[in-house]
Design a protein around this motif. Structure first.
Motif, PDB file in Angstrom:
ATOM      1  N   LYS A  56      38.373  35.006  51.501  1.00 54.55           N
ATOM      2  CA  LYS A  56      40.126  34.902  50.019  1.00 54.55           C
ATOM      3  C   LYS A  56      39.656  35.109  48.864  1.00 54.55           C
ATOM      4  O   LYS A  56      39.514  36.040  48.039  1.00 54.55           O
ATOM      5  CB  LYS A  56      40.455  33.266  50.301  1.00 54.55           C
ATOM      6  N   THR A  57      38.473  34.092  48.552  1.00 55.80           N
ATOM      7  CA  THR A  57      37.188  34.356  47.815  1.00 55.80           C
ATOM      8  C   THR A  57      36.421  35.916  47.580  1.00 55.80           C
ATOM      9  O   THR A  57      37.258  36.212  46.300  1.00 55.80           O
ATOM     10  CB  THR A  57      36.378  33.331  47.178  1.00 55.80           C
ATOM     11  N   ILE A  58      35.529  35.482  48.050  1.00 54.29           N
ATOM     12  CA  ILE A  58      35.406  37.664  48.359  1.00 54.29           C
ATOM     13  C   ILE A  58      36.134  38.692  48.311  1.00 54.29           C
ATOM     14  O   ILE A  58      36.017  39.215  47.125  1.00 54.29           O
ATOM     15  CB  ILE A  58      34.150  37.422  49.812  1.00 54.29           C
ATOM     16  N   LEU A  59      37.545  38.096  48.454  1.00 53.14           N
ATOM     17  CA  LEU A  59      38.213  39.529  48.802  1.00 53.14           C
ATOM     18  C   LEU A  59      39.350  39.286  47.068  1.00 53.14           C
ATOM     19  O   LEU A  59      39.125  40.602  46.540  1.00 53.14           O
ATOM     20  CB  LEU A  59      39.488  39.211  49.467  1.00 53.14           C
ATOM     21  N   ILE A  60      39.818  38.241  46.575  1.00 52.83           N
ATOM     22  CA  ILE A  60      40.135  38.144  45.096  1.00 52.83           C
ATOM     23  C   ILE A  60      39.002  38.776  44.222  1.00 52.83           C
ATOM     24  O   ILE A  60      38.863  39.863  43.294  1.00 52.83           O
ATOM     25  CB  ILE A  60      40.041  36.741  44.462  1.00 52.83           C
ATOM     26  N   GLU A 104      46.526  37.461  47.911  1.00 55.00           N
ATOM     27  CA  GLU A 104      45.196  36.865  48.437  1.00 55.00           C
ATOM     28  C   GLU A 104      45.541  35.116  47.833  1.00 55.00           C
ATOM     29  O   GLU A 104      45.671  34.048  47.784  1.00 55.00           O
ATOM     30  CB  GLU A 104      43.586  36.887  48.196  1.00 55.00           C
ATOM     31  N   VAL A 105      45.963  35.282  45.948  1.00 56.87           N
ATOM     32  CA  VAL A 105      46.049  34.384  45.632  1.00 56.87           C
ATOM     33  C   VAL A 105      47.632  34.212  46.106  1.00 56.87           C
ATOM     34  O   VAL A 105      47.871  32.449  46.105  1.00 56.87           O
ATOM     35  CB  VAL A 105      46.784  34.371  43.892  1.00 56.87           C
ATOM     36  N   SER A 106      48.093  34.691  46.454  1.00 56.63           N
ATOM     37  CA  SER A 106      49.383  34.147  46.783  1.00 56.63           C
ATOM     38  C   SER A 106      49.158  32.943  48.537  1.00 56.63           C
ATOM     39  O   SER A 106      50.125  32.543  48.625  1.00 56.63           O
ATOM     40  CB  SER A 106      51.295  35.179  47.387  1.00 56.63           C
ATOM     41  N   ILE A 111      54.050  31.189  46.557  1.00 56.72           N
ATOM     42  CA  ILE A 111      55.576  31.750  46.291  1.00 56.72           C
ATOM     43  C   ILE A 111      56.249  31.823  46.644  1.00 56.72           C
ATOM     44  O   ILE A 111      56.285  33.375  47.298  1.00 56.72           O
ATOM     45  CB  ILE A 111      55.372  32.308  44.372  1.00 56.72           C
ATOM     46  N   PRO A 112      57.491  31.751  47.348  1.00 53.12           N
ATOM     47  CA  PRO A 112      58.133  32.540  48.224  1.00 53.12           C
ATOM     48  C   PRO A 112      59.060  33.814  47.968  1.00 53.12           C
ATOM     49  O   PRO A 112      59.135  34.752  48.830  1.00 53.12           O
ATOM     50  CB  PRO A 112      58.987  31.251  48.307  1.00 53.12           C
ATOM     51  N   GLN A 113      59.405  33.479  46.583  1.00 48.70           N
ATOM     52  CA  GLN A 113      60.181  34.916  46.574  1.00 48.70           C
ATOM     53  C   GLN A 113      59.227  36.339  46.159  1.00 48.70           C
ATOM     54  O   GLN A 113      59.274  37.433  47.294  1.00 48.70           O
ATOM     55  CB  GLN A 113      60.510  35.113  45.456  1.00 48.70           C
ATOM     56  N   PHE A 114      58.121  35.754  45.926  1.00 45.40           N
ATOM     57  CA  PHE A 114      56.673  36.883  46.194  1.00 45.40           C
ATOM     58  C   PHE A 114      56.586  37.423  47.604  1.00 45.40           C
ATOM     59  O   PHE A 114      56.110  38.347  47.822  1.00 45.40           O
ATOM     60  CB  PHE A 114      55.293  37.062  44.683  1.00 45.40           C
ATOM     61  N   ASP A 115      56.134  36.437  48.325  1.00 44.20           N
ATOM     62  CA  ASP A 115      55.805  36.593  49.846  1.00 44.20           C
ATOM     63  C   ASP A 115      56.586  37.120  50.209  1.00 44.20           C
ATOM     64  O   ASP A 115      56.541  38.093  51.068  1.00 44.20           O
ATOM     65  CB  ASP A 115      55.610  35.343  49.864  1.00 44.20           C
TER      66      ASP A 115
END
Length: 197
Positions: A56-60, A104-106, A111-115
């Motif tokens: 996740k860190t690499i993809l961010i 990746e941050v989610s 954040i349920p609404q964003f997901d």
């Protein structure tokens, strides 16, 4: 007729308990109770958790690099040999970089609404093969910029390696990706389009 268990095919015999349950019971007996997702109680291990966080860190970081490539392409549009093409490619690069970054941050801080929004419109990002193919697609999109020679090429290569590596890791160790807990669903009403007459 088969009477004993040894005469039955292997798929009919009772399976032994999975090793994940044995690990969880041995760690619980020593007083250790992991709390983070991806822990041994959920079928993963601490190494799988750290590997997922590293990915996740690499993809961010790669999505930030991709966004920088798109922004620099906007700034250098005057030097472009094909302004319209570079404008569209830079726009898509920025949009896809923001999408990958937000996804990746989610996964780290949901954040349920964003997901729910991302799941409805970009559901392929929730599956390892879909996300890997998306990363490879965006990698080739970075090669399409004629303005940023060095940064576009480096970003494309890094994303291609990360995308193909992500897919290869999924085929090699699928338990890394299946040990993640399901994302919570948002309590939003279903979308109903309005009809204006």
């Amino acid at each position: 007729m088969m009477d004993t268990q040894e005469e039955q095919p292997a798929w009919l015999q009772d399976a032994p308990p999975p090793p994940a349950q044995q690990q969880a019971s041995s760690s619980a007996s020593m007083g250790y109770k992991p709390q983070s997702y991806g822990s041994t109680s959920e079928g993963g291990s601490k190494n799988n958790y750290y590997l997922r966080m590293a990915i996740k860190t690499i993809l961010i970081g790669l999505s930030v690099m991709m966004a920088a490539n798109g922004v620099l392409a906007f700034l250098k549009l005057g030097d472009s040999s094909n302004v319209l093409s570079d404008l569209f490619v830079a726009t898509y690069i920025c949009l896809f970089a923001g999408l990958l970054f937000a996804r990746e941050v989610s996964e780290i801080r949901p954040i349920p609404q964003f997901d729910d929004l991302i799941r409805r419109n970009f559901g392929f990002l929730f599956k390892p093969l879909g996300k890997g193919a998306f990363i490879v697609f965006v990698a080739f999109l970075n090669f399409g910029l004629t303005v940023n020679g060095g940064l576009g090429f480096a970003t494309g290569i890094c994303l291609a390696v990360a995308g193909f590596g992500y897919i290869a890791l999924y085929f090699r160790k699928p338990e890394i990706f299946t040990a993640e807990p399901p994302m919570p669903k948002a309590d939003l009403p279903p979308y109903v389009p309005q009809q204006d007459f």
